[in-house]
Motif scaffolding. Structure first.
Motif, mmCIF file in Angstrom:
data_model
loop_
_atom_site.group_PDB
_atom_site.id
_atom_site.type_symbol
_atom_site.label_atom_id
_atom_site.label_comp_id
_atom_site.label_asym_id
_atom_site.label_seq_id
_atom_site.Cartn_x
_atom_site.Cartn_y
_atom_site.Cartn_z
ATOM 1 N N ILE A 108 0.802 -1.173 0.132
ATOM 2 C CA ILE A 108 0.152 0.000 0.022
ATOM 3 C C ILE A 108 0.797 1.141 -0.061
ATOM 4 C CG2 ILE A 108 -1.622 1.412 1.364
ATOM 5 C CD1 ILE A 108 -3.130 -1.011 2.087
ATOM 6 N N PHE A 109 1.902 1.242 0.730
ATOM 7 C CA PHE A 109 2.682 2.529 1.096
ATOM 8 C C PHE A 109 3.596 2.620 -0.500
ATOM 9 C CE2 PHE A 109 3.038 2.542 5.914
ATOM 10 C CZ PHE A 109 2.149 3.639 5.845
ATOM 11 N N ASN A 110 3.876 1.490 -1.155
ATOM 12 C CA ASN A 110 4.597 1.540 -2.716
ATOM 13 C C ASN A 110 3.740 2.122 -3.312
ATOM 14 O OD1 ASN A 110 6.213 0.918 -4.736
ATOM 15 N ND2 ASN A 110 4.724 -0.695 -5.166
ATOM 16 N N SER A 111 2.560 1.723 -3.429
ATOM 17 C CA SER A 111 1.411 2.354 -4.271
ATOM 18 C C SER A 111 1.196 3.923 -4.033
ATOM 19 C CB SER A 111 0.047 1.514 -4.387
ATOM 20 O OG SER A 111 0.359 0.340 -4.654
ATOM 21 N N LEU A 112 0.960 3.929 -2.772
ATOM 22 C CA LEU A 112 0.666 5.455 -2.368
ATOM 23 C C LEU A 112 2.294 6.372 -2.704
ATOM 24 C CD1 LEU A 112 -0.682 7.620 -0.943
ATOM 25 C CD2 LEU A 112 0.484 7.131 1.239
ATOM 26 N N PHE A 113 3.258 5.937 -2.316
ATOM 27 C CA PHE A 113 4.433 6.763 -3.011
ATOM 28 C C PHE A 113 4.583 6.705 -4.527
ATOM 29 C CE2 PHE A 113 6.003 5.673 1.534
ATOM 30 C CZ PHE A 113 5.545 6.870 2.038
ATOM 31 N N SER A 114 4.359 5.644 -4.976
ATOM 32 C CA SER A 114 4.355 5.762 -6.477
ATOM 33 C C SER A 114 3.515 6.812 -7.324
ATOM 34 C CB SER A 114 4.229 4.365 -7.242
ATOM 35 O OG SER A 114 4.258 4.224 -8.512
ATOM 36 N N CYS A 115 2.367 6.935 -6.637
ATOM 37 C CA CYS A 115 1.258 7.817 -7.274
ATOM 38 C C CYS A 115 1.830 9.241 -6.931
ATOM 39 C CB CYS A 115 0.035 7.474 -6.596
ATOM 40 S SG CYS A 115 -1.211 8.511 -6.993
ATOM 41 N N VAL A 116 2.266 9.413 -5.880
ATOM 42 C CA VAL A 116 2.854 10.746 -5.230
ATOM 43 C C VAL A 116 4.066 11.098 -6.240
ATOM 44 C CG1 VAL A 116 3.873 12.250 -3.731
ATOM 45 C CG2 VAL A 116 1.831 10.848 -3.105
ATOM 46 N N PHE A 117 4.957 10.351 -6.362
ATOM 47 C CA PHE A 117 6.317 10.621 -7.044
ATOM 48 C C PHE A 117 5.908 10.712 -8.472
ATOM 49 C CE2 PHE A 117 9.238 8.386 -4.010
ATOM 50 C CZ PHE A 117 9.282 9.394 -3.300
ATOM 51 N N LEU A 118 4.761 9.858 -9.112
ATOM 52 C CA LEU A 118 4.463 10.038 -10.533
ATOM 53 C C LEU A 118 3.971 11.291 -10.843
ATOM 54 C CD1 LEU A 118 3.628 6.528 -11.421
ATOM 55 C CD2 LEU A 118 5.735 7.552 -12.368
ATOM 56 N N GLY A 119 3.038 11.763 -9.856
ATOM 57 C CA GLY A 119 2.412 13.140 -10.169
ATOM 58 C C GLY A 119 3.326 14.369 -9.812
ATOM 59 N N GLY A 120 4.332 13.794 -8.867
ATOM 60 C CA GLY A 120 5.302 15.116 -8.830
ATOM 61 C C GLY A 120 6.284 15.222 -9.993
ATOM 62 N N GLY A 121 6.407 13.922 -10.776
ATOM 63 C CA GLY A 121 7.348 14.205 -11.884
ATOM 64 C C GLY A 121 6.387 14.755 -13.145
ATOM 65 N N ILE A 122 5.257 14.575 -13.212
ATOM 66 C CA ILE A 122 4.314 15.133 -14.121
ATOM 67 C C ILE A 122 4.446 16.705 -13.972
ATOM 68 C CG2 ILE A 122 2.173 15.587 -14.949
ATOM 69 C CD1 ILE A 122 1.293 12.738 -14.231
ATOM 70 N N TYR A 123 4.311 17.091 -12.699
ATOM 71 C CA TYR A 123 4.265 18.528 -12.344
ATOM 72 C C TYR A 123 5.821 18.985 -12.641
ATOM 73 C CZ TYR A 123 4.637 22.942 -9.778
ATOM 74 O OH TYR A 123 4.786 24.293 -9.360
ATOM 75 N N PHE A 124 6.835 18.414 -12.441
ATOM 76 C CA PHE A 124 8.349 18.837 -12.724
ATOM 77 C C PHE A 124 8.505 18.698 -14.216
ATOM 78 C CE2 PHE A 124 12.938 17.757 -13.422
ATOM 79 C CZ PHE A 124 13.308 18.718 -12.875
ATOM 80 N N ALA A 125 8.005 17.893 -14.940
ATOM 81 C CA ALA A 125 8.432 17.789 -16.459
ATOM 82 C C ALA A 125 7.632 18.993 -17.344
ATOM 83 C CB ALA A 125 7.675 16.381 -17.123
ATOM 84 N N PHE A 126 6.251 19.389 -16.453
ATOM 85 C CA PHE A 126 5.478 20.441 -17.309
ATOM 86 C C PHE A 126 6.431 21.646 -16.849
ATOM 87 C CE2 PHE A 126 2.270 23.607 -16.936
ATOM 88 C CZ PHE A 126 1.827 23.316 -18.103
ATOM 89 N N LYS A 127 6.860 21.826 -15.681
ATOM 90 C CA LYS A 127 7.671 23.150 -15.468
ATOM 91 C C LYS A 127 9.125 23.095 -16.159
ATOM 92 C CE LYS A 127 4.807 25.117 -12.516
ATOM 93 N NZ LYS A 127 4.550 26.606 -12.993
#
Length: 169
Positions: A108-127
């Motif tokens: 569960i923690f892996n899935s949660l952190f994966s979701c957060v990291f990928l969301g942060g990666g999208i934000y970073f890629a956009f910026k």
């Protein structure tokens, strides 16, 4: 003296069959492997793990055609490797042999952190870029799909905790 009658079935009142479950070795592992994989593959948990992994690998392929920031490549490779580890762990039933880690919570923690990291990666890629070429935008969309699959995977894992009760001290 006549030979005893052999029944193809166990007659009533007959002796119960002895336990033929292998106690040690490869046979026991194969039996546990067969029994433990059913829940992982049939509950939808494996499907979303594989979808998430496929989206991450496709996003990595699209990012490789462009020249993105190295952090994005590192992020996707790290998440894909961890996802492969959990698929490998659940498929080969290795989690039964490491009982000191509560694997559903770790997953569960892996899935949660994966979701957060990928969301942060999208934000970073956009910026990171002003112009978003088509492969770059496609990779960002695939990262978002992988994040959504990770979130759904996390929600599917909560079924492990339905029957648990808290201990009263």
């Amino acid at each position: 003296m006549a030979a005893p009658i052999k029944f193809p079935f166990r007659p009533r009142g007959g002796q119960p069959r002895e336990d033929t479950t292998p106690k040690r070795g490869l046979r026991r592992y194969l039996l546990e492997l067969k029994e433990s994989n059913k829940e992982f593959w049939l509950s939808g948990h494996a499907v979303f793990k594989l979808l998430s992994l496929g989206c991450m690998i496709s996003a990595l392929d699209y990012f490789e055609t462009m020249l993105p920031h190295p952090v994005l490549i590192l992020l996707i490779c790290m998440e894909a490797a961890i996802c492969i580890f959990f698929i490998f762990l659940n498929t080969l039933a290795i989690n039964r042999y490491i009982p000191f880690v509560f694997w559903p919570m770790a997953d569960i923690f892996n899935s949660l952190f994966s979701c957060v990291f990928l969301g942060g990666g999208i934000y970073f890629a956009f910026k990171a870029r002003r112009l978003l070429p088509k492969p770059y935008l496609t990779a960002m969309i695939l990262m978002g799909a992988a994040a959504i699959c990770s979130f759904i995977d996390m929600l599917l894992q909560f079924q492990h905790f339905r029957g648990l009760r808290l201990r009263k001290w």
